[in-house]
Enzyme design. Structure first.
Site, mmCIF file in Angstrom:
data_model
loop_
_atom_site.group_PDB
_atom_site.id
_atom_site.type_symbol
_atom_site.label_atom_id
_atom_site.label_comp_id
_atom_site.label_asym_id
_atom_site.label_seq_id
_atom_site.Cartn_x
_atom_site.Cartn_y
_atom_site.Cartn_z
ATOM 1 N N ASN A 32 0.280 -2.476 1.861
ATOM 2 C CA ASN A 32 2.151 -3.127 1.882
ATOM 3 C C ASN A 32 2.655 -1.232 1.602
ATOM 4 O O ASN A 32 2.795 -0.793 0.519
ATOM 5 C CB ASN A 32 2.202 -3.755 1.403
ATOM 6 N N VAL A 33 3.215 -0.761 2.519
ATOM 7 C CA VAL A 33 3.744 0.687 2.345
ATOM 8 C C VAL A 33 5.502 0.500 2.874
ATOM 9 O O VAL A 33 5.539 0.101 3.702
ATOM 10 C CB VAL A 33 3.207 1.843 3.137
ATOM 11 N N ASN A 34 6.094 0.611 1.815
ATOM 12 C CA ASN A 34 7.644 0.756 1.776
ATOM 13 C C ASN A 34 8.221 2.604 0.876
ATOM 14 O O ASN A 34 8.975 3.477 1.965
ATOM 15 C CB ASN A 34 8.637 -0.257 1.186
ATOM 16 N N GLY A 52 2.346 -2.560 -3.255
ATOM 17 C CA GLY A 52 2.629 -1.538 -3.748
ATOM 18 C C GLY A 52 2.153 -0.150 -3.364
ATOM 19 O O GLY A 52 1.322 0.405 -4.436
ATOM 20 N N GLY A 53 2.235 -0.238 -1.794
ATOM 21 C CA GLY A 53 0.264 0.797 -1.431
ATOM 22 C C GLY A 53 1.047 2.694 -1.383
ATOM 23 O O GLY A 53 0.599 3.277 -1.185
ATOM 24 N N ASP A 111 8.506 -10.558 3.525
ATOM 25 C CA ASP A 111 7.517 -9.509 2.537
ATOM 26 C C ASP A 111 8.472 -10.346 1.381
ATOM 27 O O ASP A 111 9.568 -10.606 1.529
ATOM 28 C CB ASP A 111 8.207 -8.283 2.448
ATOM 29 N N HIS A 112 8.055 -11.206 0.452
ATOM 30 C CA HIS A 112 8.440 -11.668 -0.854
ATOM 31 C C HIS A 112 8.955 -12.717 -0.698
ATOM 32 O O HIS A 112 10.302 -12.373 -1.217
ATOM 33 C CB HIS A 112 8.853 -10.915 -1.933
ATOM 34 N N GLU A 134 1.356 -14.917 -3.793
ATOM 35 C CA GLU A 134 0.948 -14.122 -4.402
ATOM 36 C C GLU A 134 0.626 -14.214 -5.757
ATOM 37 O O GLU A 134 1.181 -15.592 -6.466
ATOM 38 C CB GLU A 134 2.179 -12.990 -5.077
HETATM 39 P P1 13P Z 1 5.968 0.240 -2.019
HETATM 40 O O1 13P Z 1 7.623 0.525 -1.873
HETATM 41 O O2 13P Z 1 5.328 0.815 -3.691
HETATM 42 O O3 13P Z 1 5.107 0.829 -1.158
HETATM 43 O O4 13P Z 1 5.593 -1.234 -1.754
HETATM 44 C C1 13P Z 1 5.569 -1.969 -0.729
HETATM 45 C C2 13P Z 1 5.099 -3.431 -0.560
HETATM 46 O O5 13P Z 1 4.504 -3.305 -1.672
HETATM 47 C C3 13P Z 1 6.013 -3.762 0.351
HETATM 48 O O6 13P Z 1 5.829 -5.657 -0.424
#
Ligand code: 13P
Length: 294
Positions: free
Chosen positions: A235-237, A214-215, A91-92, A143
């Site tokens: 994406n959820v974190n 940024g889910g 990721d990123h 992106e």
């Molecule tokens: P959130 O932390 O806002 O869920 O975003 C996760 C994300 O986009 C990881 O790439």
């Protein structure tokens, strides 16, 4: 003897293309430790839902490195008899070198995030990653625009243009695109204001799945609308982090004498699984239901 070579990780092509056809989204859940990974895999297996496990550069350092992560993810797939498709995704990734390192260690997918660079530089770097990744059957997400944190807004890049998306897509051969559409990482300070019109324009102009970063904290109604408008990976974190931490904090408050880390860390299991279940339910909203929500 465990033959980890038998435990296949897959790239996201097939799962995202199927999701695109069926107007739903595949969950990308960020992992931060072994336990989370186990809980996510168990819940997704129970639901028979393909999953993308996202690993940021900082999380990879925290967990020991890319080889460690590939090892324990494959080990869990074997030991837990996981049968669903699992994609292990960087990721990123900010540089070619970090993407190469993840690919060489066995990741099945990478994101090259060159969104802070000017478009021509973004295209150049993204193309270099695509050329290397595709030789190894690894998918690439890129992106465009800039999806930052709440505190570091870049208003000039908050919303990607169709033209930039088209340029990046046509000149690189990427497999998925994450355009900035007013979405941000972390909890939103106020109700998110996603640019759905732009989302629609982009998804009808380029023929690869779109990704929503940024889910966490986006209301269900907006998530459903985003899926209807062409988003196929979400994406959820932060929501996982928050739910897990709250559960652990409560457990420690109620069990002041406990010192077994398995009990302390494990007390977050239900909270993680609950978020996973809730997100998957929303991401699988059918097309018919989506129409009702427009
Ligand atoms: P959130 O932390 O806002 O869920 O975003 C996760 C994300 O986009 C990881 O790439």
């Amino acid at each position: 003897m465990i033959k980890l070579g038998d435990c296949m990780l897959v790239n996201f092509k097939q799962m995202l293309n199927a999701a695109r056809k069926e107007k739903r989204a595949i969950p990308h859940f960020n992992i931060n430790n072994l336990e989370w990974t186990k809980y996510i895999l168990e819940e997704c297996e129970k639901l028979q839902e393909p999953v993308i496990l996202g690993v940021s550069e900082s999380a990879s350092k925290y967990m020991g490195g890319f080889h460690t992560i590939v090892g324990f993810v494959k080990g869990l797939i074997k030991d837990l008899n996981i049968t669903i498709p699992v994609c292990l995704h960087l990721d990123h990734g900010k540089t070619f070198e970090i993407c190469k390192k993840a690919i060489d260690a066995g990741f099945s997918s990478v994101m090259i995030d060159a969104s802070k660079l000017e478009l021509t530089e973004n295209i150049k770097l993204t193309k270099k990653v695509v050329d290397y990744a595709h030789k190894h059957n690894v998918t690439v997400e890129a992106e465009i625009g800039y999806i930052g944190e709440q505190k570091e807004k870049m208003p000039d890049r908050a919303i990607a243009t169709v033209e930039d998306c088209l340029n990046l897509y046509e000149q690189t051969g990427i497999d998925a695109l994450a355009p900035a559409l007013g979405n941000l990482h972390g909890f939103y300070e106020r109700e998110p204001n996603l640019n759905f019109e732009r989302m629609k324009e982009i998804s009808s102009s380029i023929f690869i799945p779109l990704v929503l970063h940024g889910g966490s904290g986006i209301p269900d109604k907006q998530i459903k609308k985003a899926i209807q408008y062409g988003i196929n990976k979400i994406n959820v974190n932060t929501e996982l982090q928050s739910a897990w931490t709250q559960a652990i904090r409560k457990y420690i408050e109620n069990n002041q004498e406990e010192y077994d880390p398995r009990k302390i860390i494990g007390s977050g299991e239900k909270a993680i699984k609950k978020v996973v279940l809730e997100k998957i339910k929303i991401f699988n909203t059918s097309q018919e239901e989506n129409h009702e929500n427009n």
